[in-house]
Design a protein around this motif. Structure first.
Motif, PDB file in Angstrom:
ATOM      1  N   ILE A   1       0.839  -1.209   0.000  1.00 58.93           N
ATOM      2  CA  ILE A   1       0.000   0.000   0.000  1.00 58.93           C
ATOM      3  C   ILE A   1       0.870   1.254   0.000  1.00 58.93           C
ATOM      4  O   ILE A   1       0.647   2.200  -0.771  1.00 58.93           O
ATOM      5  CB  ILE A   1      -0.924  -0.004   1.224  1.00 58.93           C
ATOM      6  N   PHE A   2       1.865   1.293   0.872  1.00 60.28           N
ATOM      7  CA  PHE A   2       2.715   2.484   0.978  1.00 60.28           C
ATOM      8  C   PHE A   2       3.472   2.737  -0.327  1.00 60.28           C
ATOM      9  O   PHE A   2       3.561   3.884  -0.792  1.00 60.28           O
ATOM     10  CB  PHE A   2       3.698   2.325   2.131  1.00 60.28           C
ATOM     11  N   ILE A   3       4.007   1.688  -0.933  1.00 61.94           N
ATOM     12  CA  ILE A   3       4.780   1.871  -2.169  1.00 61.94           C
ATOM     13  C   ILE A   3       3.869   2.335  -3.299  1.00 61.94           C
ATOM     14  O   ILE A   3       4.215   3.257  -4.055  1.00 61.94           O
ATOM     15  CB  ILE A   3       5.503   0.563  -2.537  1.00 61.94           C
ATOM     16  N   VAL A   4       2.705   1.731  -3.442  1.00 60.44           N
ATOM     17  CA  VAL A   4       1.784   2.113  -4.511  1.00 60.44           C
ATOM     18  C   VAL A   4       1.350   3.572  -4.361  1.00 60.44           C
ATOM     19  O   VAL A   4       1.353   4.352  -5.332  1.00 60.44           O
ATOM     20  CB  VAL A   4       0.565   1.169  -4.521  1.00 60.44           C
ATOM     21  N   LEU A  59      -2.960  12.264 -14.590  1.00 59.83           N
ATOM     22  CA  LEU A  59      -3.634  11.336 -13.678  1.00 59.83           C
ATOM     23  C   LEU A  59      -3.518   9.899 -14.177  1.00 59.83           C
ATOM     24  O   LEU A  59      -3.286   8.975 -13.388  1.00 59.83           O
ATOM     25  CB  LEU A  59      -5.101  11.719 -13.543  1.00 59.83           C
ATOM     26  N   TYR A  60      -3.679   9.710 -15.472  1.00 57.02           N
ATOM     27  CA  TYR A  60      -3.624   8.351 -16.006  1.00 57.02           C
ATOM     28  C   TYR A  60      -2.182   7.842 -16.074  1.00 57.02           C
ATOM     29  O   TYR A  60      -1.938   6.645 -15.901  1.00 57.02           O
ATOM     30  CB  TYR A  60      -4.291   8.327 -17.369  1.00 57.02           C
ATOM     31  N   LYS A  61      -1.235   8.749 -16.313  1.00 57.68           N
ATOM     32  CA  LYS A  61       0.163   8.347 -16.225  1.00 57.68           C
ATOM     33  C   LYS A  61       0.503   7.919 -14.800  1.00 57.68           C
ATOM     34  O   LYS A  61       1.211   6.928 -14.579  1.00 57.68           O
ATOM     35  CB  LYS A  61       1.067   9.506 -16.646  1.00 57.68           C
ATOM     36  N   CYS A  62      -0.040   8.670 -13.847  1.00 56.48           N
ATOM     37  CA  CYS A  62       0.169   8.322 -12.426  1.00 56.48           C
ATOM     38  C   CYS A  62      -0.409   6.946 -12.129  1.00 56.48           C
ATOM     39  O   CYS A  62       0.220   6.120 -11.452  1.00 56.48           O
ATOM     40  CB  CYS A  62      -0.476   9.389 -11.556  1.00 56.48           C
ATOM     41  N   GLY A  63      -1.618   6.661 -12.627  1.00 60.56           N
ATOM     42  CA  GLY A  63      -2.226   5.349 -12.404  1.00 60.56           C
ATOM     43  C   GLY A  63      -1.435   4.233 -13.040  1.00 60.56           C
ATOM     44  O   GLY A  63      -1.276   3.155 -12.445  1.00 60.56           O
ATOM     45  N   ALA A  64      -0.904   4.466 -14.246  1.00 64.73           N
ATOM     46  CA  ALA A  64      -0.115   3.439 -14.914  1.00 64.73           C
ATOM     47  C   ALA A  64       1.177   3.152 -14.145  1.00 64.73           C
ATOM     48  O   ALA A  64       1.568   1.986 -13.978  1.00 64.73           O
ATOM     49  CB  ALA A  64       0.204   3.884 -16.341  1.00 64.73           C
ATOM     50  N   TRP A  65       1.842   4.218 -13.677  1.00 68.92           N
ATOM     51  CA  TRP A  65       3.080   4.010 -12.923  1.00 68.92           C
ATOM     52  C   TRP A  65       2.814   3.267 -11.611  1.00 68.92           C
ATOM     53  O   TRP A  65       3.538   2.329 -11.257  1.00 68.92           O
ATOM     54  CB  TRP A  65       3.742   5.350 -12.636  1.00 68.92           C
ATOM     55  N   SER A  66       1.814   3.709 -10.865  1.00 69.18           N
ATOM     56  CA  SER A  66       1.528   3.048  -9.577  1.00 69.18           C
ATOM     57  C   SER A  66       1.103   1.600  -9.787  1.00 69.18           C
ATOM     58  O   SER A  66       1.485   0.704  -9.023  1.00 69.18           O
ATOM     59  CB  SER A  66       0.447   3.822  -8.819  1.00 69.18           C
ATOM     60  N   GLY A  67       0.301   1.329 -10.856  1.00 67.52           N
ATOM     61  CA  GLY A  67      -0.107  -0.043 -11.129  1.00 67.52           C
ATOM     62  C   GLY A  67       1.062  -0.922 -11.533  1.00 67.52           C
ATOM     63  O   GLY A  67       1.168  -2.072 -11.097  1.00 67.52           O
TER      64      GLY A  67
END
Length: 783
Positions: free
Chosen positions: A450-453, A470-478
């Protein structure tokens, strides 16, 4: 009207609570340290209430949790029973069983005193001699002749008790009295007792009790020397010793005589053991062995099936259900809730008191603090409610696990980042990681995930200059979340010859989908939160920065000079804000709108006037000052009507602070010369308030510097730098920066940055060949 009145009362109550929470109860300016001290108690109260909320979310049963039934061993279960929590339980009889096992395997400790038998025999020798001396040394003594037989027996029994501490049967005592405690009787007594000297005699039969473990023997007369005796059959019990005396009697030449039989019986009745159990030391050793023993705990996970409907209930299953029912009782929940709340309160107290940046939790308003708490508790509550539904959905699709990796956990971090700032979003990531680790079966691995994501989502989002970020952020976190899941499974697979890859692949795909879902959820909620809570995020600022916005378009059409001035101020403010790590986008967009109030009377402001006409020439200084001040009030009203958001509206209201309209004030003083009534400078000051944020202060400085630079006939580096320094210094001495957290270092950086930018904008142009001749040939109309 009544509902509007109630709304106003609630708004006033919230404002009062905000003043208390933010330490603004006392009037006047407070130093930063004094302000933090005044906020200490409200922050502690907020942390405690926040910990109560989080503790309730973590401890309270899920809405679909069914109460555990009362069951009996041997009956048929009429329903399926699943565990409502993850815990380690211990069957009720495991303690007694484990203790009994430890007691069976631990050799007891006995104290052996070799001198006990010899001392006992010596006491009886003394008793025989004493009785003979007192009663039978002189056959004609008055004592023996005048005393009745029963009275004599009582007196002799008292002497025996005094000397030996033992008591004889009345028949045995009368037998000894008849034989006058003779030396012959005493000799037979000693002869039969001598085989007992040096032998260990216990009052227990040790063989059936400790033949498997043996016993520890501590020799009292040899410095407590301890030895383990495995063969306990060589230790006599009292019954064994009595049997030995019977054997001696059987082999004695005078065994047929009644006297010998009576003496043997007397000896058997007064035998004493010299090997005694040390109960205290034995109990300590049993307890030590018991504490080291595995007590047979059972790990039960939430959702695990304990009983299936139609199955015969075993004794172990019944005990497990009873234990789980006790653990989910109201009293048990209250105890867990109290402990969890206390731990969370201490954790929040430490987490929120890290005063490392200007955007720390210590400086948040009540509104922002409540929004932070709402996002954190809402995310945690959503995880608790959604996970069981996802587990059912995935199980129907043939996926046995991994529901926790599908939840969009990064959405809350993105919301906090956009609404409250980057620094607080990392605090949110730490808080969610700890609480989710406790919620999801106390999993440290899941908390780290959780913390890393969340951290990757925050870091990759950055300043969020466009919605696609926002979508780049989602892709990186995923993607990073999927890598962490894969690494965790690879670590678990070490040492296994065969490992199925279907589960980790599904979980990796789920983690990536969760990252994308987080960005989708955040992008969906951001406009709603902006509209309801009045926040202005970077995404909304990007929309407001569009010059086609109605306000900016009207400003360009009605007051082109003000429009151009605002654009220049926006460039100066953004560059300076970026230099001191403030929100440059907010400073630039706010500068675009800071003078929209001038649209109502554009010709009364110098940047929109023609050189031939100035309407202030026909007005008194006080009226001119009022018209000048009105553009702040009108701009604030227009900003609220067009929903620009609180940050921009606040900067519109604060960009002049409480500065003095020097030009009109000086005119008023000149016109008042010779009159008794003096000019009051408070009538020529802007209504304020003073800048409350760094961005508002930067817009104030950039606004004044850009307008003043236009009045410099021949701008040079020295003139521009001196002018900027003078403006910042005057406002600093006028205490315009006392309500924001600008430091002297920040002001120096702002001064250098604005000076360099203005110099690049207003430097002298080179004279092109033929330019002078062309200017001379121009007609007066063209000029």
């Amino acid at each position: 009207m009544r509902s509007l009145f109630k709304f106003r009362r609630w708004a006033e109550a919230f404002q009062s609570a905000s003043r208390v929470f933010e330490g603004r109860v006392h009037h006047g300016h407070l130093a930063p340290m004094d302000l933090l001290k005044s906020r200490r108690l409200p922050l502690v109260a907020f942390n405690f209430l926040f910990a109560l909320l989080l503790g309730w979310i973590l401890v309270s049963p899920a809405p679909n949790t069914r109460p555990l039934p009362f069951v009996r061993a041997g009956e048929v279960a009429d329903q399926t029973v699943v565990s409502p929590l993850t815990t380690e339980v211990q069957p009720k009889d495991s303690l007694s069983r484990s203790r009994a096992e430890a007691q069976k395997k631990t050799p007891p400790v006995f104290d052996f005193d070799e001198s006990v038998t010899a001392l006992w025999l010596q006491k009886w020798q003394t008793a025989f001699a004493r009785v003979r001396q007192l009663f039978f040394s002189n056959p004609s003594s008055v004592e023996a002749q005048t005393t009745a037989p029963l009275q004599l027996a009582d007196r002799i029994a008292e002497v025996i008790r005094k000397e030996t501490g033992q008591q004889l049967l009345t028949s045995d005592l009368l037998f000894l009295i008849q034989n006058r405690f003779s030396t012959e009787i005493q000799g037979v007594f000693e002869e039969m007792a001598k085989p007992l000297l040096g032998r260990m005699v216990s009052d227990l039969d040790l063989f059936p009790l400790y033949y498997g473990t043996g016993i520890f023997v501590r020799q009292i007369n040899l410095g407590l020397n301890e030895s383990l005796v495995n063969d306990v059959s060589r230790i006599w019990s009292l019954d064994h010793a009595r049997g030995l005396i019977g054997q001696i009697l059987t082999s004695h030449p005078k065994r047929s005589e009644v006297a010998f039989q009576r003496i043997a019986r007397i000896l058997q009745s007064v035998l004493v053991p010299n090997l005694v159990l040390n109960a205290g030391l034995t109990e300590k050793r049993i307890q030590a062995a018991f504490s080291k023993k595995d007590l047979g705990t059972i790990t039960v996970r939430r959702g695990q099936t304990i009983l299936r409907m139609g199955d015969r209930i075993t004794e172990e299953q019944g005990e497990l259900v009873d234990t789980l029912r006790e653990l989910t009782s109201a009293w048990a929940l209250l105890k867990r809730f109290t402990v969890t709340t206390l731990l969370l309160f201490l954790f929040l107290h430490v987490l929120f008191y890290f005063d490392l940046t200007r955007r720390s939790f210590l400086r948040l308003s009540l509104k922002n603090s409540l929004v932070f708490a709402a996002i954190a508790s809402g995310s945690l509550l959503g995880m608790k409610l959604i996970q069981p539904l996802l587990m059912v959905l995935l199980s129907n699709l043939g996926v046995p696990s991994g529901a926790e990796y599908v939840m969009p956990v990064a959405a809350g971090a993105v919301l906090v980042h956009l609404l409250l700032g980057r620094e607080l979003s990392f605090s949110y990531a730490v808080l969610l990681a700890v609480c989710s680790g406790l919620l999801m079966e106390r999993s440290l691995t899941y908390g780290i995930w959780i913390f890393i994501v969340c951290s990757v989502a925050i870091q990759s989002l950055g300043a969020c200059k466009q919605r696609t970020d926002l979508y780049k952020c989602g892709a990186w976190s995923g993607a990073v979340g999927a890598i962490i899941v894969l690494a965790s499974y690879l670590n678990q697979s070490i040492g296994f010859d065969f490992y199925s890859w279907s589960t980790p692949v599904i979980h990796c795909v789920s983690a990536f989908v969760a990252g994308m879902l987080g960005s989708i959820v955040a992008s969906t909620l951001i406009p709603l939160l902006e509209a309801v809570l009045g926040y202005t995020t970077n995404l909304k600022l990007l929309e407001l920065a569009n010059f086609n916005h109605p306000l900016l378009h009207n400003l360009m059409m009605k007051a082109p000079g003000t429009y151009h001035h605002s654009v220049m101020v926006g460039s100066l403010a953004e560059i300076a804000a970026d230099k001191i790590k403030a929100n440059g986008l907010l400073a630039r967009v706010s500068a675009y709108y800071h003078d929209i109030g001038k649209m109502n009377n554009p010709l009364y402001f110098i940047e929109n006037q023609s050189p031939q006409y100035n309407p202030h020439d026909h007005l008194s200084p006080s009226i001119s000052a009022r018209i000048l001040f009105s553009h702040v009030k009108n701009g604030t009203r227009m900003g609220r009507e067009h929903n620009l958001g609180d940050p921009i509206v606040d900067i519109i209201e604060q960009h002049h602070g409480t500065t003095l309209a020097t030009y009109f004030y000086d005119r008023a003083k000149e016109m008042e010369k010779g009159k008794e009534a003096g000019t009051n400078d408070s009538d020529y000051r802007y209504p304020g308030p003073r800048p409350q944020t760094r961005e508002a202060a930067i817009v104030m400085i950039a606004d004044a510097c850009e307008a003043s630079t236009r009045s410099i006939a021949e701008p040079t580096a020295t003139k521009i730098q001196g002018m900027v320094h003078s403006i910042i210094n005057r406002r600093f001495l006028d205490q315009q920066f006392h309500d924001c957290d600008l430091t002297m270092k920040d002001l120096k950086v702002i001064e250098d940055c604005i000076s360099k930018t203005l110099l690049s904008l207003y430097h002298h142009r080179i004279e092109y060949p033929g330019q002078k001749d062309a200017l001379e040939k121009r007609s007066p109309a063209q000029a």
